[in-house]
Scaffold this motif. Structure first.
Motif, PDB file in Angstrom:
ATOM      1  N   VAL A  62      26.816 -73.134  26.917  1.00  0.00           N
ATOM      2  CA  VAL A  62      27.032 -72.371  25.694  1.00  0.00           C
ATOM      3  C   VAL A  62      27.092 -73.350  24.531  1.00  0.00           C
ATOM      4  CG1 VAL A  62      28.526 -70.751  24.480  1.00  0.00           C
ATOM      5  CG2 VAL A  62      28.294 -70.616  26.974  1.00  0.00           C
ATOM      6  N   ILE A  63      26.176 -73.200  23.584  1.00  0.00           N
ATOM      7  CA  ILE A  63      26.109 -74.091  22.427  1.00  0.00           C
ATOM      8  C   ILE A  63      26.862 -73.419  21.285  1.00  0.00           C
ATOM      9  CG2 ILE A  63      24.577 -75.356  20.877  1.00  0.00           C
ATOM     10  CD1 ILE A  63      22.394 -74.783  23.133  1.00  0.00           C
ATOM     11  N   VAL A  64      27.924 -74.057  20.824  1.00  0.00           N
ATOM     12  CA  VAL A  64      28.832 -73.450  19.849  1.00  0.00           C
ATOM     13  C   VAL A  64      28.813 -74.268  18.561  1.00  0.00           C
ATOM     14  CG1 VAL A  64      31.156 -72.577  19.444  1.00  0.00           C
ATOM     15  CG2 VAL A  64      30.271 -72.717  21.777  1.00  0.00           C
ATOM     16  N   SER A  65      28.577 -73.602  17.442  1.00  0.00           N
ATOM     17  CA  SER A  65      28.622 -74.241  16.125  1.00  0.00           C
ATOM     18  C   SER A  65      29.892 -73.811  15.402  1.00  0.00           C
ATOM     19  CB  SER A  65      27.402 -73.841  15.289  1.00  0.00           C
ATOM     20  OG  SER A  65      26.203 -74.186  15.929  1.00  0.00           O
ATOM     21  N   GLY A  66      30.261 -74.591  14.394  1.00  0.00           N
ATOM     22  CA  GLY A  66      31.363 -74.175  13.540  1.00  0.00           C
ATOM     23  C   GLY A  66      32.664 -74.904  13.767  1.00  0.00           C
ATOM     24  N   TYR A  67      32.638 -76.075  14.410  1.00  0.00           N
ATOM     25  CA  TYR A  67      33.863 -76.841  14.615  1.00  0.00           C
ATOM     26  C   TYR A  67      34.105 -77.855  13.499  1.00  0.00           C
ATOM     27  CZ  TYR A  67      34.319 -75.033  19.376  1.00  0.00           C
ATOM     28  OH  TYR A  67      34.482 -74.212  20.466  1.00  0.00           O
ATOM     29  N   GLY A  68      33.199 -77.880  12.532  1.00  0.00           N
ATOM     30  CA  GLY A  68      33.285 -78.900  11.484  1.00  0.00           C
ATOM     31  C   GLY A  68      34.389 -78.639  10.485  1.00  0.00           C
ATOM     32  N   ASP A  69      34.616 -79.638   9.633  1.00  0.00           N
ATOM     33  CA  ASP A  69      35.664 -79.560   8.617  1.00  0.00           C
ATOM     34  C   ASP A  69      35.173 -80.209   7.335  1.00  0.00           C
ATOM     35  OD1 ASP A  69      38.210 -78.754   7.827  1.00  0.00           O
ATOM     36  OD2 ASP A  69      39.014 -80.761   8.104  1.00  0.00           O
ATOM     37  N   SER A  70      33.855 -80.086   7.085  1.00  0.00           N
ATOM     38  CA  SER A  70      33.263 -80.877   6.011  1.00  0.00           C
ATOM     39  C   SER A  70      33.741 -80.475   4.631  1.00  0.00           C
ATOM     40  CB  SER A  70      31.735 -80.773   6.071  1.00  0.00           C
ATOM     41  OG  SER A  70      31.324 -79.441   5.854  1.00  0.00           O
ATOM     42  N   ASP A  86      29.208 -79.093  13.211  1.00  0.00           N
ATOM     43  CA  ASP A  86      29.801 -79.869  14.303  1.00  0.00           C
ATOM     44  C   ASP A  86      29.628 -79.157  15.643  1.00  0.00           C
ATOM     45  OD1 ASP A  86      31.035 -81.874  15.618  1.00  0.00           O
ATOM     46  OD2 ASP A  86      33.047 -81.479  14.875  1.00  0.00           O
ATOM     47  N   VAL A  87      28.427 -79.230  16.196  1.00  0.00           N
ATOM     48  CA  VAL A  87      28.075 -78.510  17.414  1.00  0.00           C
ATOM     49  C   VAL A  87      28.789 -79.081  18.636  1.00  0.00           C
ATOM     50  CG1 VAL A  87      26.162 -77.984  18.979  1.00  0.00           C
ATOM     51  CG2 VAL A  87      25.838 -77.817  16.509  1.00  0.00           C
ATOM     52  N   HIS A  88      29.290 -78.189  19.482  1.00  0.00           N
ATOM     53  CA  HIS A  88      29.818 -78.537  20.798  1.00  0.00           C
ATOM     54  C   HIS A  88      29.006 -77.797  21.848  1.00  0.00           C
ATOM     55  CE1 HIS A  88      34.128 -79.960  19.599  1.00  0.00           C
ATOM     56  NE2 HIS A  88      33.249 -80.243  18.660  1.00  0.00           N
ATOM     57  N   VAL A  89      28.899 -78.377  23.057  1.00  0.00           N
ATOM     58  CA  VAL A  89      28.284 -77.669  24.180  1.00  0.00           C
ATOM     59  C   VAL A  89      29.350 -77.521  25.259  1.00  0.00           C
ATOM     60  CG1 VAL A  89      27.372 -79.824  25.162  1.00  0.00           C
ATOM     61  CG2 VAL A  89      26.401 -77.632  25.862  1.00  0.00           C
TER      62      VAL A  89
END
Length: 644
Positions: A62-70, A86-89
């Motif tokens: 599952v490729i999840v976007s939206g963990y960033g804090d830019s 900030d993509v996580h898998v």
């Protein structure tokens, strides 16, 4: 999910601590920043960007976007490589699925950084592309801005001397920090290594020798818009069947060990901020928009191509070759690799600019007044499309440049490409302005690609799908007025392409509503054709602004006979909203599922927006079940209407 609140949230700049600055600038009073309140967007929230499933290992990536804090870090001291998404898998075990609503077993996860671009499965190997923008202004060019305090009172010569020193300081810091960030992005490890071997070395996509026709050096463009350091693109690959390694914590406590997702990466700086990704079993090709300046007032659209080779076991990407073709491509279907050659369909856009020398023209004949005009604005060049063939160098060749070996040009003058598909040594290209020419091309000779047929019909096709072994093309798009080009409705067309020299239309179906459309026109994964039952399942949206039809948002199932003997007919429709009238006004909501269909044992599951429903696909259509993902929530929660 809970609503994220207003799109913009107020926050005061003063609350953000001041970051480290170059000594020379800091001593002179520092960077002039706005000290009043400003509006900035909220932090992104996690959302699923892609799914990859391996049936052999029963694992789901599952490729999840939206963990960033830019948006929250200090603007002056933020990272060079933007990480807003900030993509996580996350890797899950699907061998056991609970019936009582328990979550899937999470095996392991890994941070990848950047913004998600695309993902592919080749065998059991997953390839994920992420892209990070480069913050040039924050770390380089702001130190050279003339309004900096350190430059107050300096003449041009003095400013250039001081700015040169500041540029040197900033460049050194930039290089050191960039290398550090590249290591973290590639290795994703707190313990830094000195390995940047996965970063492909490309000096410049635009070289200093490429001078414009007016003698101006093109090099300054190479480090700005369309330049080599506009973004950083990374391809990460891992085996879904991997045997997980265990990472014991620093204290050596085995009970705190966590599984590690082994990943191999390759990346390169890229001349554009967005990329289209194409993948075959041997290559991954990233394409991005740029330009080549001809004079100070004109340029040529260019698409830059970066090819990553895949190893024999499909796990280790590596930079293979670069290339450039004229024009801009439409989407991933505009690129195709076949038998060692890369074929790319692009449109060179029309250009407007000065068509004569500056002049003085009468402003008002009665008042005898004049106005000075720098030049007369007009059309310099019509749009035109082409299919370009490039040779991909072998892994043992010294050259790393994909050279153009053949071009089929002159397609759709004054028009642009609306859809394209390649099938081995054939290609089909649709261009449109007022009518829809469907071009058939013979690519059997890479050095001599040629147009074999041009079929002109009204409207245009947005997506082309092969049926009946490639002898037919099933297309969805829009009908349009042949004189004005104005869209008049949604249409489905069945083409006979069995003879490359004589293509024809077998059947057409038109939904006469100007505001009707299907998201499958731009999202091929929402398109599903079942060859055994000859059924086409696509999402449909009807706004009903012209009162010809009632508003509708859901799916429609069509019968499409691939032989073309029977007409295309709608079988039944499935509404995915409770109140169709609300569709006329539009609604923005953060948690919105893209349109998808799943078919199993004659039953179809439709997923779109906030709900999912299952129907039988036989002679009688019966609803099996329905699920509202927002059940129990207020229907207006998180919905921000555009017009009311």
């Amino acid at each position: 999910p809970e609503p994220i609140g207003p799109i913009l949230t107020p926050i005061a700049v003063e609350e953000i601590s001041e970051g480290e600055m170059d000594p020379a600038l800091k001593e002179e009073g520092g960077d002039r920043q706005r000290r009043n309140s400003m509006w900035i967007p909220p932090n992104p929230k996690p959302r699923i960007s892609g799914l990859l499933f391996d049936a052999k290992s029963n694992r789901l990536a599952v490729i999840v976007s939206g963990y960033g804090d830019s948006y929250r870090y200090n603007y002056l001291d933020g990272p060079i490589l933007r990480d807003q998404d900030d993509v996580h898998v996350r890797l899950y075990d699907t061998s056991v699925i609970s019936n009582d609503g328990k979550p899937l077993n999470l095996i392991t996860s890994r941070k990848m950084g950047g913004a998600y671009r695309s993902a592919r499965m080749i065998g059991s190997t997953a390839h994920i592309a992420v892209q990070s923008g480069v913050e040039w202004h924050r770390h380089i060019t702001r130190y050279l801005d003339r309004w900096q305090v350190v430059y107050d009172g300096l003449n041009k010569t003095e400013y250039l001397e001081v700015a040169a020193e500041q540029a040197k300081i900033a460049a050194e810091k930039f290089a050191l920090r960039l290398i550090k960030e590249l290591k973290v992005l590639a290795d994703n490890d707190d313990e830094m290594t000195d390995d940047c071997s996965g970063v492909t070395k490309i000096a410049l996509f635009t070289s200093a020798e490429e001078d414009g026709e007016d003698g101006n050096d093109a090099l300054p463009d190479a480090l700005s818009s369309g330049g080599a350091l506009n973004s950083y693109l990374q391809i990460s690959s891992f085996d879904m069947n991997m045997v997980l390694e265990w990472n014991v914590d620093k204290a050596g406590a085995e009970e705190n060990a966590v599984p590690v997702m082994a990943m191999k990466t390759a990346g390169s700086f890229f001349p554009s901020s967005h990329s289209e990704i194409y993948a075959s079993k041997d290559f991954i090709v990233a394409s991005g928009r740029g330009y080549v300046r001809r004079t100070s007032r004109s340029w040529d659209d260019s698409t830059y191509l970066l090819t990553f080779g895949l190893s024999s076991n499909g796990t280790a990407p590596s930079g293979r070759a670069i290339g450039r073709v004229p024009g801009y491509l439409l989407n991933q279907f505009s690129v195709d690799e076949y038998d060692g050659y890369l074929r790319v369909a692009t449109t060179s856009r029309e250009q407007w600019g000065c068509i004569d020398e500056p002049s003085i023209e009468p402003k008002d004949e009665i008042a005898d007044a004049f106005i000075e005009r720098p030049c007369k604005w007009g059309l310099l060049k019509d749009s035109i499309s082409q299919v370009t063939v490039l040779k991909i160098p072998g892994a043992d060749e010294m050259s790393r440049e994909m050279k153009v070996v053949g071009v089929a040009d002159g397609l759709g003058k004054t028009e642009v490409i609306f859809s394209c598909r390649f099938f081995n040594d054939k290609a089909y290209v649709v261009t449109f302005r007022r009518t829809d020419p469907l071009y058939a091309l013979d690519l059997s000779d890479p050095k001599n690609p040629r147009v074999t047929d041009e079929l002109k019909i009204s409207g245009f096709s947005s997506y082309l799908h092969p049926v009946l072994g490639g002898d037919r093309l099933l297309a969805i798009g829009r009908e349009a007025d042949e004189e004005t080009g104005r869209v008049t409705g949604f249409q489905i067309t069945l083409f006979d392409v069995s003879d490359l020299n004589s293509t024809s239309v077998l059947q057409r179906y038109t939904l006469e509503d100007q505001w009707s459309s299907s998201s499958a026109e731009n999202d091929h994964m929402a398109f599903r054709y079942l060859p055994q039952s000859n059924l086409l399942l696509i999402p449909m949206s009807i706004r009903g602004y012209d009162n010809k039809r009632d508003p509708f948002d859901g799916f429609t199932v069509y019968y499409v006979d691939p032989s073309g003997t029977e007409p295309i007919q709608p079988r039944f429709s499935v509404s995915m909203v409770d109140d169709p009238s609300s569709i006329q006004y539009g609604c923005w909501y953060d948690a919105y599922l893209p349109a998808r269909t799943l078919v199993f044992q004659g039953n179809a599951t439709f997923v779109k927006g906030h709900s999912s429903v299952s129907y039988t696909l036989g002679d009688t259509q019966t609803q099996r079940w329905y699920h509202n993902f927002d059940d129990g929530k207020d229907k207006t929660t998180g919905c921000f209407s555009y017009w009311r």
